[in-house]
Design an enzyme around this catalytic site. Structure first.
Site, PDB file in Angstrom:
ATOM      1  N   THR A 257       0.841  -1.207   0.000  1.00  0.00           N
ATOM      2  CA  THR A 257       0.000   0.000   0.000  1.00  0.00           C
ATOM      3  C   THR A 257       0.873   1.254   0.000  1.00  0.00           C
ATOM      4  O   THR A 257       0.716   2.152   0.832  1.00  0.00           O
ATOM      5  CB  THR A 257      -0.955   0.018   1.208  1.00  0.00           C
ATOM      6  OG1 THR A 257      -0.180   0.023   2.414  1.00  0.00           O
ATOM      7  CG2 THR A 257      -1.866  -1.187   1.201  1.00  0.00           C
ATOM      8  N   CYS A 288      -1.973   7.168  -2.704  1.00  0.00           N
ATOM      9  CA  CYS A 288      -3.324   7.728  -2.729  1.00  0.00           C
ATOM     10  C   CYS A 288      -3.429   8.817  -3.786  1.00  0.00           C
ATOM     11  O   CYS A 288      -4.448   8.915  -4.495  1.00  0.00           O
ATOM     12  CB  CYS A 288      -3.706   8.266  -1.354  1.00  0.00           C
ATOM     13  SG  CYS A 288      -2.562   9.497  -0.688  1.00  0.00           S
ATOM     14  N   ARG A 333       9.429  18.100   7.145  1.00  0.00           N
ATOM     15  CA  ARG A 333       8.392  17.304   7.807  1.00  0.00           C
ATOM     16  C   ARG A 333       8.576  17.226   9.318  1.00  0.00           C
ATOM     17  O   ARG A 333       7.694  16.747  10.024  1.00  0.00           O
ATOM     18  CB  ARG A 333       8.330  15.896   7.206  1.00  0.00           C
ATOM     19  CG  ARG A 333       7.831  15.886   5.777  1.00  0.00           C
ATOM     20  CD  ARG A 333       7.447  14.507   5.326  1.00  0.00           C
ATOM     21  NE  ARG A 333       7.167  14.459   3.898  1.00  0.00           N
ATOM     22  CZ  ARG A 333       6.626  13.433   3.273  1.00  0.00           C
ATOM     23  NH1 ARG A 333       6.309  12.353   3.953  1.00  0.00           N
ATOM     24  NH2 ARG A 333       6.408  13.461   1.976  1.00  0.00           N
TER      25      ARG A 333
END
Length: 480
Positions: A257, A288, A333
């Site tokens: 994924t 995604c 980040r």
């Protein structure tokens, strides 16, 4: 009787019809493995109000509201047919029947439209395919919810979850995270914990929790698991060598994924899932964002031709970022995710060529993480080979969302006040915002919402269904 009384009486009548639809939809799903849809939205396990809302939503994409009084006769007609495993779209049945001029009865038309799923043509029900989740984070738990939801049919069965043991009450805490989610709400059903046997029991599904620090430690056959598909939700391994560690006894295929590296095929369901080789053991579901932009890119290229493009993703923050400023291997980040907009990189643009190799246009991309926990938007700026108009593009994309092979991936909204939270729980990988779309000559700018958690998880499960052989055809078939 006043006008208001007429409206309320109509509502009560439609409620009554929706109530009568629920047991029919349930029996078709449990007994025949038939999933009843309405414009690609499943009606299985839906409440009365949910069924009515789904019918009303058709107004946004079809231009007019669809009533249960129109679809119930088609649902009722299905009960007399010898149906096999399939998906049947009541919205499409109603629309195609309205356009048919032969004077057939609803029963005659329905039997003809779903003939490929009846009698000698029908598919045989398969034994449930074992599925294992390696990792149980945001995507893992949502995929688990979807697999449990679909287990009432006969396609997929979640048998185990593999995680590292975090200490006291680990099993109870993981079950609690499956039961309640701050974004996606309560689990639809019941969850109990069998600590003696390391099991979570969700809606009657016994799920073994296997504790392991490394894939090489697990023999899945010891847990009664065979020929399983393992879904790696950790992202720790992304190339063929690393993912091959999962090919242990009991595991037949591995699904990642996250974007795959090297020669690992990146699959976007609806676009290139038909390229999966039967003997391929390791597959990636890409990202995604890739799943959000590739279906509309394919649609636009087929109609207008795409010469070049740029995608800017405004993406919700993820677990990879820090809550407060702290060390992070990436430059930005490490800065507080809920307090900042954070410029970062995205691999989605480069992944397009793996999922859509026939697209010759150069696509560039960049990303900004923003302080929302879920739902993102991709702004796709395209130079087209053909000049067109905003009206033409919107009409085309609306039709794509209704009747094309991409209708499970592309949704369409005309809501003038749509905002990101409206799309939490969307099962589509990309939702075209009609109001924000801009077109001038050969330049088109599409605003594409996507639930980067749940919509993506739905795409993952669709790929699992494909490689399991339980992705059943949808009727009526699109017009040739």
């Amino acid at each position: 009787m006043t006008v208001n009384d007429d409206v309320f009486t109509d509502w009560k009548n439609r409620e009554e019809i929706a109530e009568s639809m629920i047991p029919i939809i349930g029996r078709l799903h449990r007994e025949k493995d038939v999933t009843v849809l309405l414009h690609s939205r499943s009606l299985v396990n839906k409440s009365v109000v949910s069924i009515l809302k789904t019918h009303r939503f058709a107004r946004q994409i079809a231009g007019e509201e669809l009533s249960v009084t129109e679809t119930f006769p088609f649902l009722n007609a299905l009960t007399s047919l010898d149906l096999g495993p399939s998906q049947i779209d009541l919205g499409m049945l109603a629309a195609t029947y309205k356009a048919d001029s032969r004077g057939l009865s609803v029963e005659e038309f329905t039997a003809e439209a779903v003939a490929g799923a009846t009698g000698d043509n029908k598919l045989e029900r398969r034994d449930a395919r074992d599925v294992v989740l390696y990792g149980f984070g945001r995507i893992g738990r949502l995929v688990a919810r979807l697999l449990i939801e679909k287990a009432s049919g006969n396609g997929l069965r979640l048998k185990a979850i593999v995680v590292r043991n975090s200490g006291g009450d680990d099993l109870v805490k993981r079950a609690s995270l499956l039961r309640r989610d701050s974004i996606h709400g309560q689990f639809q059903g019941t969850i109990t914990v069998d600590e003696a046997n390391n099991k979570i029991i969700a809606n009657g599904n016994e799920i073994t929790v296997i504790y392991s620090n490394d894939p090489s430690e697990v023999d899945y056959t010891e847990y009664g698991i065979k020929d399983a598909i393992l879904i790696d939700n950790t992202g720790r391994w992304r190339d063929r060598e690393g993912l091959s560690k999962h090919l242990r006894p009991g595991i037949a295929k591995v699904l990642l994924t996250a974007p795959g590296k090297g020669d690992v095929p990146n699959i976007v369901h609806g676009v290139n899932h038909d390229t999966i080789k039967p003997d391929e053991q390791i597959i990636s579901c890409a990202s995604c964002t890739t799943n959000a932009i590739v279906p509309p890119l394919k649609a636009m290229d087929e109609k207008y031709g795409v010469l070049r493009g740029h995608v800017e993703t405004v993406h919700s923050f993820t677990n990879d970022q820090n809550l407060l400023d702290n060390y992070h291997k990436a430059d930005r980040r490490g800065r507080s995710a809920p307090l900042n907009m954070v410029i970062t990189e995205t691999g989605a643009a480069s992944a397009v060529t793996k999922a859509l190799p026939e697209l010759k246009a150069k696509i560039t991309g960049s990303s900004i993480r923003v302080p929302v926990p879920d739902v993102s938007i991709a702004i796709l700026n395209l130079q087209l080979a053909t000049e067109t108009t905003r009206e033409d593009v919107l009409e085309y994309l609306r039709n794509v969302s209704l009747t094309s092979p991409l209708k499970r991936q592309i949704d369409f909204t005309t809501a003038p006040d749509a905002v990101s939270s409206d799309f939490i729980g969307s099962r589509h990988s990309s939702i075209v915002d009609a109001g924000a779309t801009k077109v001038e000559g050969d330049n088109a700018i599409l605003y594409l919402w996507y639930d980067n958690e749940f919509g993506y998880s739905c795409q993952v499960v669709r790929v699992v269904q494909t490689i399991s052989g339980v992705e059943y055809p949808t009727y009526p078939l699109p017009a040739a």
